[in-house]
Scaffold this motif. Structure first.
Motif, mmCIF file in Angstrom:
data_model
loop_
_atom_site.group_PDB
_atom_site.id
_atom_site.type_symbol
_atom_site.label_atom_id
_atom_site.label_comp_id
_atom_site.label_asym_id
_atom_site.label_seq_id
_atom_site.Cartn_x
_atom_site.Cartn_y
_atom_site.Cartn_z
ATOM 1 N N SER A 98 0.844 -1.194 0.000
ATOM 2 C CA SER A 98 0.000 0.000 0.000
ATOM 3 C C SER A 98 0.888 1.256 0.000
ATOM 4 C CB SER A 98 -0.964 -0.027 1.189
ATOM 5 O OG SER A 98 -1.945 0.968 1.077
ATOM 6 N N GLN A 99 0.774 2.109 1.029
ATOM 7 C CA GLN A 99 1.666 3.270 1.087
ATOM 8 C C GLN A 99 3.119 2.813 1.187
ATOM 9 O OE1 GLN A 99 0.553 6.250 0.613
ATOM 10 N NE2 GLN A 99 2.245 7.587 1.134
ATOM 11 N N GLY A 100 3.340 1.690 1.855
ATOM 12 C CA GLY A 100 4.685 1.117 1.900
ATOM 13 C C GLY A 100 5.145 0.658 0.530
ATOM 14 N N GLY A 101 4.187 0.198 -0.292
ATOM 15 C CA GLY A 101 4.516 -0.179 -1.663
ATOM 16 C C GLY A 101 4.859 1.034 -2.501
ATOM 17 N N PHE A 102 4.124 2.132 -2.285
ATOM 18 C CA PHE A 102 4.439 3.381 -2.979
ATOM 19 C C PHE A 102 5.853 3.855 -2.648
ATOM 20 C CE2 PHE A 102 4.710 7.967 -1.864
ATOM 21 C CZ PHE A 102 4.883 8.483 -3.142
ATOM 22 N N ILE A 103 6.198 3.861 -1.364
ATOM 23 C CA ILE A 103 7.534 4.322 -0.965
ATOM 24 C C ILE A 103 8.611 3.391 -1.511
ATOM 25 C CG2 ILE A 103 9.042 4.746 1.023
ATOM 26 C CD1 ILE A 103 6.535 5.606 2.568
ATOM 27 N N SER A 104 8.328 2.092 -1.527
ATOM 28 C CA SER A 104 9.297 1.140 -2.085
ATOM 29 C C SER A 104 9.503 1.388 -3.572
ATOM 30 C CB SER A 104 8.805 -0.297 -1.851
ATOM 31 O OG SER A 104 8.718 -0.575 -0.476
ATOM 32 N N ALA A 105 8.406 1.654 -4.292
ATOM 33 C CA ALA A 105 8.522 1.950 -5.720
ATOM 34 C C ALA A 105 9.316 3.231 -5.937
ATOM 35 C CB ALA A 105 7.132 2.078 -6.340
ATOM 36 N N PHE A 106 9.023 4.253 -5.133
ATOM 37 C CA PHE A 106 9.725 5.528 -5.278
ATOM 38 C C PHE A 106 11.212 5.351 -5.008
ATOM 39 C CE2 PHE A 106 11.030 9.831 -4.693
ATOM 40 C CZ PHE A 106 10.126 10.603 -5.406
#
Length: 657
Positions: free
Chosen positions: A511-519
């Motif tokens: 989720s938001q952790g996935g967004f930060i990981s992608a970034f």
């Protein structure tokens, strides 16, 4: 020596961690009830069962077993019976209904037979019936339309609100009879105007306070209002206020005041700004609103207004604490002030007795009645090695202090440089804690990573809860960029301490952790591997696909049409041409909060940049899986991905696990 004594918990063990919830104490202080969720590998489900602890017997036992599941246990006002929700029916027709049982186990009564099911309920204070919330019936005109034209949905115009009902018990006999022979049901709110979310009842049973939105649409959460209902006259009084409401409301013991959660600032402010919550007390007689905790820099939730004060719960960094609040704003601690995570809590009306679930560092949750532990869930670790979890801190690149949870092996060598994995929590208004709990992490096998030779850091990046309102807002119009600084500075801090091999670092999150990981994995070349779970990759596209576009406006300050620059600046896909990190992408097929187009876009972009990538879509899964085998697949894919790209192990069985 047992062959398993030098091993860590397996992935199956981690998924089998019991989750404890729904704790409720009887008002005589003698008994406690709670829900235990476990993994049933044979049926591939997560059944919920109700457990009872009787103080006089000194034993804990399951009230519901086998194929009978239960949730939301509530003791009767006289402490002699327990009511709970139990699923009735088959297939799609299976719905929750209210059941009542006595402790002797000789009587079981189904109180409701609502076709649409019951979502929540409370005893009438004298035990004469139940208030409950249930979805409204499908309108007849929609049924007729389906017969003529087939099924379709008019977006934003058609929904089934949750209404408030009262069911009166006419017969006090304990023998099981048909519900229709025993009770009369009254609908208390209009299903066209109110979608009920939370409610409470005055001690005399004459008034109900409830929070309601115009519809169940997630976007309508910003339009929540507070109402007082007189049960006999059916008169409604709207409590005027211009603040966003939180998720809890309670009556005072005398029924002349209510306490509820609300935003610190006005509604208009939170159309484009991140919110923090505080408590508000409303006097029904004078109409006065007061905030008793003006200097309390934390979101506070009221649990119950007792004779000794208002039981409140709040987060302080990596602690979740409870205390009793007086109307003059003084808080007397009920829990410890540190090394304490209280999840669920229930208190008696006189304020004398408590039941709660608590975890301390390096342990999982247990249930307590007053100060006596009544469960033994930590037996899972008996004979096993266990990672050590501690809270550390470091300075980010802009000098902001960041905390995180560092997990190290039982035989940790401070002179060795370990490969490091970053595990990023979701939210962003949430945090990582130094405890073992399957309910907080069911997708990433930390214990297995540790056994493989990694150490794991879970940063509480800017925007995490528990660190004050300024920290909560520190990622405003800075999503991804500031988060990435916090993550990478944590890597550098551990490298400076001689603990981490900077050339062997991976990043993951959901989720938001996935967004930060992608970034992090696209914006930076610091990572050897990444795993993006249900993550946002393009804010502009996500804005028109998610069920809560207001969330994005709250963090980015405007719509993508008015401020395309900030949407581009904070989107991982903007930087896709610099991508070089092998990335595993996992996503639930039916995730409405973060829909799958995010993952398809990232996958195609990485393929075009000739970066190693795999995209896995889990059929039927929304944000979380409801099958243990699905979570096992998610965990095993992540374990294999990082073991391959950082440790050099084989990936030949990745497709078949």
């Amino acid at each position: 020596m047992n062959q398993y004594e030098n091993t860590y918990l397996t992935i199956e063990d981690l998924i089998s961690f019991p989750t404890l919830s729904g704790i409720h104490i009887s008002d005589d202080g003698k008994n406690a009830a709670f829900v235990k969720r476990t993994a049933d590998w044979e049926e591939n489900t997560y059944p919920n069962h109700i457990w009872i602890y009787e103080k006089d017997k000194g034993e804990c036992y399951a009230l519901t077993t086998s194929d009978i599941e239960g949730s939301s246990p509530l003791w009767s006002p006289d402490s002699r019976q327990i009511a709970y929700l139990r699923s009735v029916g088959d297939g799609d027709e299976k719905k929750n209904q209210i059941f009542v049982e006595s402790l002797d186990g000789h009587s079981s009564l189904q109180m409701t037979d609502k076709k649409e099911g019951v979502s929540q309920f409370k005893w009438e204070p004298a035990g004469k019936g139940f208030y409950y919330v249930a979805p409204s019936k499908e309108p007849e005109e929609i049924k007729k339309r389906k017969e003529i034209y087939g099924d379709f949905h008019h977006i934003g115009k058609e929904y089934q609100n949750h209404s408030l009902y009262y069911i009166e018990i006419n017969d006090s006999s304990s023998e099981c009879q048909e519900k229709t022979e025993r009770s009369i049901t009254y609908q208390l709110t209009d299903d066209k105007d109110f979608h009920i979310s939370e409610f409470d009842i005055s001690r005399d049973g004459e008034k109900v306070v409830f929070m309601a939105t115009p519809s169940p649409d997630a976007e309508d959460d910003q339009n929540k209002d507070l109402y007082i209902l007189d049960r006999k006259s059916r008169k409604l009084h709207k409590v005027n206020g211009n603040k966003l409401l939180g998720g809890s409301v309670c009556f005072s013991p005398h029924g002349t005041k209510i306490v509820y959660t609300a935003s610190i600032k006005e509604k208009a402010h939170y159309k484009t700004h991140i919110r923090g919550n505080t408590l508000v007390i409303y006097d029904l007689i004078s109409g006065e609103h007061i905030q008793p905790l003006t200097d309390f820099d934390s979101t506070v939730m009221p649990i119950r207004w007792t004779a000794k004060g208002i039981l409140i719960k709040w987060q302080d960094k990596t602690n979740c604490l409870i205390g009793l609040l007086s109307e003059d704003g003084k808080v007397s601690m009920v829990s410890e002030t540190k090394d304490c995570f209280i999840q669920d809590v229930s208190i008696t009306e006189n304020g004398e007795h408590l039941a709660y679930s608590k975890a301390t560092p390096n342990e999982t949750f247990e249930v307590y009645l007053d100060d006596k532990r009544i469960t033994n869930e930590n037996h899972m670790f008996k004979g096993k090695l266990k990672s050590n979890r501690e809270v550390i801190s470091w300075k980010s690149s802009d000098d902001l202090e960041i905390e995180g949870v560092l997990s190290t092996p039982a035989d940790f060598d401070p002179h060795k440089r370990y490969p490091l994995l970053l595990l990023i929590h979701g939210g962003p208004g949430w945090a990582s804690f130094p405890i073992h709990s399957g309910c907080f992490n069911d997708k990433y096998p930390v214990e297995q990573f540790i056994e493989k030779g990694f150490i794991v850091l879970e940063p509480n990046y800017r925007g995490s809860s528990g660190y004050g309102n300024d920290f909560l807002k520190a990622n405003y119009r800075n999503l991804g960029i500031g988060d990435c600084q916090d993550v990478i500075s944590g890597v550098d801090a551990l490298a400076e301490r001689g603990m981490v091999d900077k050339d062997r670092v991976g990043v993951m999150g959901w989720s938001q952790g996935g967004f930060i990981s992608a970034f992090c994995s696209i914006y930076s070349d610091r990572f050897k591997a990444a795993s993006v779970g249900g993550g946002i990759t393009n804010w502009r596209n996500h804005y028109v696909n998610t069920d809560i576009p207001s969330f994005i406006k709250m963090y980015l300050g405007d719509t993508p049409w008015n401020d395309p620059e900030i949407y581009a600046k904070t989107s991982p896909m903007t930087y896709i041409q610099s991508a070089c990190t092998p990335t595993l992408i996992q996503h639930g097929e039916k995730d409405a909060r973060v829909p799958t187009p995010n993952s398809y876009e990232l996958h195609q972009g990485l393929k075009d940049m000739e970066v190693d990538t795999e995209l896995i879509i889990f059929k039927g899964m929304a944000y979380s899986a409801d099958q243990p085998t699905t979570n096992a697949a998610i965990m095993k894919q992540n374990l294999m991905w990082f073991s391959h790209y950082i440790l050099g192990e084989s990936m030949k069985d990745f497709r078949v696990l």
